[in-house]
Design an enzyme around this catalytic site. Structure first.
Site, PDB file in Angstrom:
ATOM      1  N   LYS A  83       0.176   4.253  -0.152  1.00 17.66           N
ATOM      2  CA  LYS A  83      -0.430   5.434   0.474  1.00 17.66           C
ATOM      3  C   LYS A  83      -0.200   6.657  -0.429  1.00 17.66           C
ATOM      4  O   LYS A  83      -0.205   6.519  -1.644  1.00 17.66           O
ATOM      5  CB  LYS A  83       0.086   5.606   1.908  1.00 17.66           C
ATOM      6  CG  LYS A  83      -0.125   4.304   2.719  1.00 17.66           C
ATOM      7  CD  LYS A  83       0.067   4.431   4.190  1.00 17.66           C
ATOM      8  CE  LYS A  83      -0.178   3.081   4.872  1.00 17.66           C
ATOM      9  NZ  LYS A  83      -0.051   3.123   6.308  1.00 17.66           N
ATOM     10  N   ASN A 122       0.876  -1.179   0.000  1.00 13.82           N
ATOM     11  CA  ASN A 122       0.000   0.000   0.000  1.00 13.82           C
ATOM     12  C   ASN A 122       0.908   1.223   0.000  1.00 13.82           C
ATOM     13  O   ASN A 122       1.512   1.546   1.020  1.00 13.82           O
ATOM     14  CB  ASN A 122      -0.891  -0.046   1.252  1.00 13.82           C
ATOM     15  CG  ASN A 122      -1.741   1.212   1.398  1.00 13.82           C
ATOM     16  OD1 ASN A 122      -1.765   2.062   0.523  1.00 13.82           O
ATOM     17  ND2 ASN A 122      -2.432   1.316   2.524  1.00 13.82           N
ATOM     18  N   SER A 158       3.782  -2.294  10.242  1.00 17.64           N
ATOM     19  CA  SER A 158       5.236  -2.366  10.423  1.00 17.64           C
ATOM     20  C   SER A 158       5.842  -3.699   9.991  1.00 17.64           C
ATOM     21  O   SER A 158       6.754  -4.203  10.651  1.00 17.64           O
ATOM     22  CB  SER A 158       5.610  -2.023  11.872  1.00 17.64           C
ATOM     23  OG  SER A 158       5.171  -0.706  12.194  1.00 17.64           O
ATOM     24  N   GLU A 196      -5.075  -5.188  10.410  1.00 13.45           N
ATOM     25  CA  GLU A 196      -4.078  -4.155  10.659  1.00 13.45           C
ATOM     26  C   GLU A 196      -4.378  -3.468  11.991  1.00 13.45           C
ATOM     27  O   GLU A 196      -5.213  -2.549  12.044  1.00 13.45           O
ATOM     28  CB  GLU A 196      -4.096  -3.102   9.541  1.00 13.45           C
ATOM     29  CG  GLU A 196      -3.772  -3.648   8.173  1.00 13.45           C
ATOM     30  CD  GLU A 196      -3.219  -2.567   7.247  1.00 13.45           C
ATOM     31  OE1 GLU A 196      -2.182  -2.826   6.637  1.00 13.45           O
ATOM     32  OE2 GLU A 196      -3.808  -1.473   7.152  1.00 13.45           O
ATOM     33  N   HIS A 225      -9.459   0.935   4.968  1.00 13.49           N
ATOM     34  CA  HIS A 225      -8.179   1.133   5.663  1.00 13.49           C
ATOM     35  C   HIS A 225      -8.408   2.018   6.889  1.00 13.49           C
ATOM     36  O   HIS A 225      -9.218   2.950   6.858  1.00 13.49           O
ATOM     37  CB  HIS A 225      -7.155   1.769   4.719  1.00 13.49           C
ATOM     38  CG  HIS A 225      -5.778   1.739   5.287  1.00 13.49           C
ATOM     39  ND1 HIS A 225      -5.350   2.650   6.215  1.00 13.49           N
ATOM     40  CD2 HIS A 225      -4.757   0.871   5.100  1.00 13.49           C
ATOM     41  CE1 HIS A 225      -4.100   2.355   6.570  1.00 13.49           C
ATOM     42  NE2 HIS A 225      -3.719   1.271   5.901  1.00 13.49           N
ATOM     43  N   GLY A 228       2.825   2.112  10.906  1.00 10.11           N
ATOM     44  CA  GLY A 228       3.779   3.212  10.777  1.00 10.11           C
ATOM     45  C   GLY A 228       4.488   3.563  12.074  1.00 10.11           C
ATOM     46  O   GLY A 228       5.134   4.604  12.176  1.00 10.11           O
ATOM     47  N   GLU A 268      -6.781   4.380   8.077  1.00  8.57           N
ATOM     48  CA  GLU A 268      -6.584   5.819   7.851  1.00  8.57           C
ATOM     49  C   GLU A 268      -7.848   6.435   7.249  1.00  8.57           C
ATOM     50  O   GLU A 268      -8.205   7.568   7.562  1.00  8.57           O
ATOM     51  CB  GLU A 268      -5.355   6.043   6.950  1.00  8.57           C
ATOM     52  CG  GLU A 268      -4.065   5.808   7.736  1.00  8.57           C
ATOM     53  CD  GLU A 268      -2.879   5.326   6.923  1.00  8.57           C
ATOM     54  OE1 GLU A 268      -2.902   5.432   5.683  1.00  8.57           O
ATOM     55  OE2 GLU A 268      -1.922   4.819   7.541  1.00  8.57           O
TER      56      GLU A 268
HETATM   57  P1  13P Z   1       3.211   0.297   7.708  1.00 10.22           P
HETATM   58  O1  13P Z   1       3.737  -0.975   7.062  1.00 10.22           O
HETATM   59  O2  13P Z   1       3.921   1.525   7.246  1.00 10.22           O
HETATM   60  O3  13P Z   1       3.112   0.158   9.192  1.00 10.22           O
HETATM   61  O4  13P Z   1       1.704   0.476   7.157  1.00 10.22           O
HETATM   62  C1  13P Z   1       0.821  -0.591   7.209  1.00 10.22           C
HETATM   63  C2  13P Z   1      -0.402  -0.239   6.456  1.00 10.22           C
HETATM   64  O5  13P Z   1      -1.176   0.610   6.869  1.00 10.22           O
HETATM   65  C3  13P Z   1      -0.638  -0.910   5.177  1.00 10.22           C
HETATM   66  O6  13P Z   1      -1.915  -0.694   4.710  1.00 10.22           O
END
Ligand code: 13P
Length: 251
Positions: free
Chosen positions: A11, A9, A212, A166, A94, A172, A96
């Site tokens: 982002k 992803n 992560s 997740e 997601h 992150g 976010e």
């Molecule tokens: P990270 O791997 O940066 O922690 O992000 C995970 C994520 O949100 C993937 O959709």
């Protein structure tokens, strides 16, 4: 044996030109990969990436989608547009999008059903915040987000759905869930799917872990019974990190 899918992803990273160059480098680095690989660029980067990946085994996904097919929805992008640009999968729900843009299970479900009806596969994200985990609501959150996101999705369509677990506190932050904690959450989600769709659908469902994921922890995560892949954020943005994650099972 369930199949494995590793997805990146991106982002809000990678312009069209950056994405094209990166995709070409990934094709080279992942020539011998044996698992299903998806990369999900920002909307405007989907077409150049799809072009750069054509003829390779890496497929392209989107990170979101409109809950409508066309019309007066300023700023939105529809499922048919994503398909024409080269996407075959869409990430929905997601954390976010839930936290920053107020997406609810009901809204996410509208998009899940529309994506499937339009011929896109779906990666449905679920996961708890730290406060929810610490107050004993983990199972309630996972059950609600799973059933809510999949409402009225047929057993037949479930073969085109992947669930990504997740935990919000691991995204992150550099904090990964332990393989045992992640596996327990995955087993719980699989149990909920068994209640909704029966054992056969539950057993064949791919459940990815996200939060992560790095070259240094992917093997331990993938060794767990219920972890069938990864949804990778930060570490999907360089060949140096993403290639060893995808190639976790090769040398
Ligand atoms: P990270 O791997 O940066 O922690 O992000 C995970 C994520 O949100 C993937 O959709």
């Amino acid at each position: 044996m369930r199949s494995v899918c590793i997805a990146g992803n991106w982002k809000m990273n990678m312009s069209p030109s950056e994405g094209r160059a990166f995709a070409k480098a990934l094709v080279e680095a992942l020539k011998d990969a044996t698992v299903r690989v998806v990369v999900a660029p920002p909307y405007v980067t989907i077409a150049p990436v799809a072009e750069a990946l054509s003829g390779s085994r890496i497929t392209v996904g989107a990170q979101n989608m409109s809950d409508n097919l066309s019309g007066a929805f300023t700023g939105e992008v529809s499922a048919p547009m994503l398909k024409e640009a080269g996407a075959s999968v869409v990430i929905l729900g997601h954390s976010e999008r839930r936290a920053l843009y107020g997406e609810t299970d009901e809204f996410i479900n509208r998009k899940v059903r529309l994506a499937l009806a339009q011929g896109l596969d779906v990666i449905l994200c679920v996961g708890e915040t730290l406060a929810e985990r610490e107050s004993g609501k983990l199972e309630h959150v996972l059950a609600t987000q799973t059933a809510g996101g999949l409402k009225d999705v047929t057993s037949r369509d479930m073969s085109r759905v992947i669930i990504a677990y997740e935990p919000v506190w691991a995204i992150g932050t550099g904090k990964t869930a332990t393989p045992e904690d992640a596996n327990a959450a995955h087993a719980f989600i699989r149990g909920e799917i068994a209640k909704l769709y029966g054992k056969a659908v539950a057993e064949s469902l791919i459940i990815q872990y996200g939060g992560s994921v790095k070259p240094s922890n992917v093997k331990d995560l993938m060794a767990m019974e219920h972890i069938d892949g990864a949804l990778v954020g930060g570490a999907s943005l360089t060949v140096e990190q993403f290639a060893p994650i995808v190639r976790y099972n090769i040398g």
